[in-house]
Design an enzyme around this catalytic site. Structure first.
Site, PDB file in Angstrom:
ATOM      1  N   LYS A  37       0.858  -1.189   0.000  1.00  0.00           N
ATOM      2  CA  LYS A  37       0.000   0.000   0.000  1.00  0.00           C
ATOM      3  C   LYS A  37       0.892   1.236   0.000  1.00  0.00           C
ATOM      4  CE  LYS A  37      -3.672   2.367   2.545  1.00  0.00           C
ATOM      5  NZ  LYS A  37      -4.590   2.309   3.695  1.00  0.00           N
ATOM      6  N   LYS A  66      -2.060  -1.616  -3.798  1.00  0.00           N
ATOM      7  CA  LYS A  66      -2.914  -0.420  -3.775  1.00  0.00           C
ATOM      8  C   LYS A  66      -2.022   0.815  -3.878  1.00  0.00           C
ATOM      9  CE  LYS A  66      -6.232   2.058  -0.869  1.00  0.00           C
ATOM     10  NZ  LYS A  66      -6.853   2.151   0.481  1.00  0.00           N
ATOM     11  N   SER A 102      -9.986   5.535  -5.056  1.00  0.00           N
ATOM     12  CA  SER A 102     -10.934   6.622  -5.275  1.00  0.00           C
ATOM     13  C   SER A 102     -10.454   7.615  -6.319  1.00  0.00           C
ATOM     14  CB  SER A 102     -11.214   7.331  -3.954  1.00  0.00           C
ATOM     15  OG  SER A 102     -10.011   7.855  -3.388  1.00  0.00           O
TER      16      SER A 102
END
Length: 327
Positions: A195, A248, A274
Site C-alpha cells: 500500500k 494499492k 478513489s
C-alpha cells in the site's frame, strides 16, 4: 517468414473470433464492491468527489449490497464513518459500531454474500492517522492491540474476511494470533500488503472524513519510488498468515502488481482507488472520454497485469455491462 505469410489481423476481423481468442476475461465475480457506512437512519449522502458513490446508513446499505449481489458481485468491503472519534479510534471496535451493525444486517439478509471489513483505525481517530500517536510519532506496536480488538469485533459480528490496511509492521501476525486464540482459525485475512503513500486517496479521505490533521502517512505507507520493498512487504505478510495480498493503488502500480503476481502463489487483489475512479468520472463529465469504455479498459488492464480480485467503485456499473454484453 514474416509478412505476408503472418497476418495477425486475420484473428481480429470478427467479434465472435476476437472473443474466442481473448486472453483476459473480466467477470462480475472478479469484483469486490467498497461501501461507506455511516451512523443514523435513512441516509444516502452523495460523495461530491466520487460521483455515483454514497455514504449509507445501516438500514439503507443492505439494499445496495443486495443490488450488487444480484448483479453477480460476490463480495463487498465495508468502511465505517462513526459518529464519535477519539485519539485511539475506540469506536472502531465497539460492539454497536457502524460497521459491526452493518455486517450483522447484511449477513441477516444476504447470508451468501462475502462481507469483508477494512481493519484500520484512521476513520475513527480524531487525528486521522492509522495508528496511535504520541508526541507526533505513530506508535507501531501499541496500534496492533487496537487492530486485534477491531478484527475480533468484526468477527463477532459475523464478517467473512478481515482486511488490515494500516501498514503497521506485524499487523497480520497480530490479527492472525488474536483470531486463532478465539477459535477463528478459519477466518481469512486479505492484507493490504503493498500500500503506497498516494495522492490518489484524496477522494476517499473526503468520503470518510479521514484526512490526517497533521503531517502525512509516509512513515508507514510505502514510498512510490520503491518496487523491491513491495515484494518484501508481500512476502512478510504471507509468512505472517495472509491468505490474500493486495496492491494499492492499482492503475498507477501495474508494474508492482505484475511482479507480485509472478512472485506468489496466493490470490492477489488490486484496489482501483478513489482517485482513479474519480479521474475517469471527471473526464467523462467533461466530455473528454467515454466513461464506459475507459472504465472497462482500466479494469481489463488490472486483470491483465495479474489481479485475481479487483476492489473497484465501478463494480456495479461494470457488472451491468458484462451481464448485458458479455465483454
Amino acid at each position: 517468414m514474416g509478412f505476408p505469410v503472418h497476418r495477425l489481423r486475420r484473428m481480429r476481423q470478427h467479434e465472435s473470433l476476437r472473443r474466442m481468442v481473448r486472453e483476459t476475461q473480466l467477470d462480475p465475480a472478479d469484483f469486490i464492491y467498497p461501501l461507506f457506512v455511516t451512523f443514523g437512519e435513512n441516509k444516502q449522502e452523495p460523495i461530491a468527489s466520487m460521483p455515483g458513490q454514497w455514504r449509507w446508513s445501516v438500514d439503507r446499505v443492505v439494499q445496495e449490497a443486495k443490488d450488487a449481489w444480484e448483479l453477480g458481485i460476490p463480495a463487498v468491503i465495508l468502511f465505517g464513518i462513526p459518529e464519535h472519534k477519539d485519539e485511539r479510534g475506540s469506536s472502531a471496535y465497539e460492539k454497536e459500531g457502524v460497521v459491526q451493525r452493518a455486517v450483522r444486517a447484511i449477513k441477516d439478509h444476504l447470508p451468501d454474500l462475502m462481507v469483508i471489513t477494512d481493519v484500520c483505525i484512521d476513520e475513527y481517530t480524531s487525528h486521522g492517522h492509522c495508528g496511535i500517536v504520541r508526541d507526533g510519532r505513530i506508535l507501531n506496536d501499541e496500534t496492533l492491540e487496537c487492530l486485534q480488538a477491531m478484527a475480533l469485533s468484526h468477527a463477532e459480528a459475523g464478517v467473512d474476511m478481515v482486511a488490515p490496511s494500516d501498514m503497521m509492521d506485524g499487523r497480520v501476525a497480530a490479527i492472525r494470533q488474536a483470531l486463532d486464540q478465539q477459535g477463528l482459525s478459519e477466518m481469512p485475512i486479505m492484507a493490504y500488503s503493498a500500500k503506497y503513500a498516494s495522492a490518489l486517496y484524496a477522494p476517499f479521505r473526503d468520503a470518510a472524513f479521514s484526512s490526517p490533521s497533521f503531517g502525512d502517512r509516509r512513515s508507514y505507507q510505502m514510498d512510490a519510488a520503491n518496487a523491491r520493498e513491495a515484494l518484501r512487504e508481500v512476502e512478510l505478510d504471507i509468512q505472517e498468515g495472509a491468505d490474500i495480498v493486495m496492491v494499492k493503488p492499482a492503475l498507477f502500480y501495474l508494474d508492482i502488481l505484475r511482479r507480485v503476481r509472478e512472485l506468489v502463489a496466493v490470490p492477489v487483489a488490486a484496489y482501483q482507488v478513489s482517485g482513479e475512479y474519480s479521474m475517469i468520472k471527471a473526464g467523462a463529465q467533461l466530455g473528454w472520454i467515454h466513461e464506459a469504455s475507459v472504465m472497462m479498459e482500466s479494469l481489463l488492464a488490472i486483470k491483465r497485469a495479474g489481479a485475481d480480485l479487483i476492489l473497484t467503485y465501478f463494480a456495479k456499473e461494470a457488472a451491468c455491462l458484462l451481464n448485458r454484453d458479455g465483454v
